[in-house]
Motif scaffolding. Structure first.
Motif, PDB file in Angstrom:
ATOM      1  N   CYS A  44       0.851  -1.193   0.000  1.00 52.91           N
ATOM      2  CA  CYS A  44       0.000   0.000   0.000  1.00 52.91           C
ATOM      3  C   CYS A  44       0.885   1.241   0.000  1.00 52.91           C
ATOM      4  O   CYS A  44       1.762   1.369   0.858  1.00 52.91           O
ATOM      5  CB  CYS A  44      -0.900  -0.011   1.227  1.00 52.91           C
ATOM      6  N   ASP A  64       0.064   4.156   0.680  1.00 51.15           N
ATOM      7  CA  ASP A  64      -0.302   5.085   1.757  1.00 51.15           C
ATOM      8  C   ASP A  64       0.369   4.728   3.071  1.00 51.15           C
ATOM      9  O   ASP A  64       0.943   5.576   3.729  1.00 51.15           O
ATOM     10  CB  ASP A  64      -1.813   5.094   1.956  1.00 51.15           C
ATOM     11  N   CYS A  65       0.263   3.455   3.448  1.00 53.32           N
ATOM     12  CA  CYS A  65       0.724   3.102   4.795  1.00 53.32           C
ATOM     13  C   CYS A  65       1.885   2.112   4.780  1.00 53.32           C
ATOM     14  O   CYS A  65       2.481   1.859   5.824  1.00 53.32           O
ATOM     15  CB  CYS A  65      -0.435   2.542   5.620  1.00 53.32           C
ATOM     16  N   CYS A  71      -6.483  -1.732   4.017  1.00 55.20           N
ATOM     17  CA  CYS A  71      -5.859  -1.052   5.148  1.00 55.20           C
ATOM     18  C   CYS A  71      -6.220   0.427   5.140  1.00 55.20           C
ATOM     19  O   CYS A  71      -6.365   1.049   6.165  1.00 55.20           O
ATOM     20  CB  CYS A  71      -4.347  -1.239   5.113  1.00 55.20           C
ATOM     21  N   CYS A  72      -6.355   0.990   3.949  1.00 57.94           N
ATOM     22  CA  CYS A  72      -6.730   2.396   3.808  1.00 57.94           C
ATOM     23  C   CYS A  72      -7.876   2.431   2.801  1.00 57.94           C
ATOM     24  O   CYS A  72      -8.179   1.426   2.184  1.00 57.94           O
ATOM     25  CB  CYS A  72      -5.591   3.236   3.255  1.00 57.94           C
TER      26      CYS A  72
HETATM   27 ZN   LIG Z   1      -2.824   1.191   3.503  1.00 60.52          ZN
END
Ligand SMILES: [Zn+2]
Length: 117
Positions: free
Chosen positions: A97, A99-100, A110-111
């Motif tokens: 991911c 983002d994270c 997760c996001c």
């Molecule tokens: Zn994520």
């Protein structure tokens, strides 16, 4: 966002790879807008592995994300071994991911999922 590296520190750590000679002065490669910090560590690892190969090291000219959300790490030139390392990171980017930095799970987001044009 604790524990995630800033892009500036990744560039600082791997200045040989992530800085290209500009017209007047050297410029650091910008991270593609819209790419989250989850991939900074992936690129950090990618550069770290490239730095374990014999010089000359590839110099990154651009970092992009393709339509499928996959990392594209463009370099001026690379040996076969260096290409393999870059290709592996590009493949891994599909699993991570941006983002994270978590491994993507098909059953759990997760996001919030990103929209690509
Ligand atoms: Zn994520």
């Amino acid at each position: 966002m604790t524990g995630l590296m800033g892009w500036e520190s990744v560039v600082f750590l791997h200045a040989d790879i992530l800085t290209f000679p500009g017209e007047d002065s050297a410029e650091s490669v910008p991270m593609t807008p819209g790419t989250g910090p989850g991939w900074y560590r992936l690129i950090h690892e990618l550069c770290r592995r490239l730095e374990e190969t014999p010089k000359p090291w590839p110099v990154c000219t651009d970092i992009k994300v393709d339509r499928s959300g996959r990392l594209c790490f463009y370099v001026d030139s690379a040996t076969d071994d260096q290409w393999k390392i870059i290709e592996l990171a590009e493949e891994l980017s599909e699993e991570i991911c941006d983002d994270c930095g978590a491994m993507k799970d098909a059953d759990a987001h997760c996001c919030s999922p990103k929209q690509y044009p």
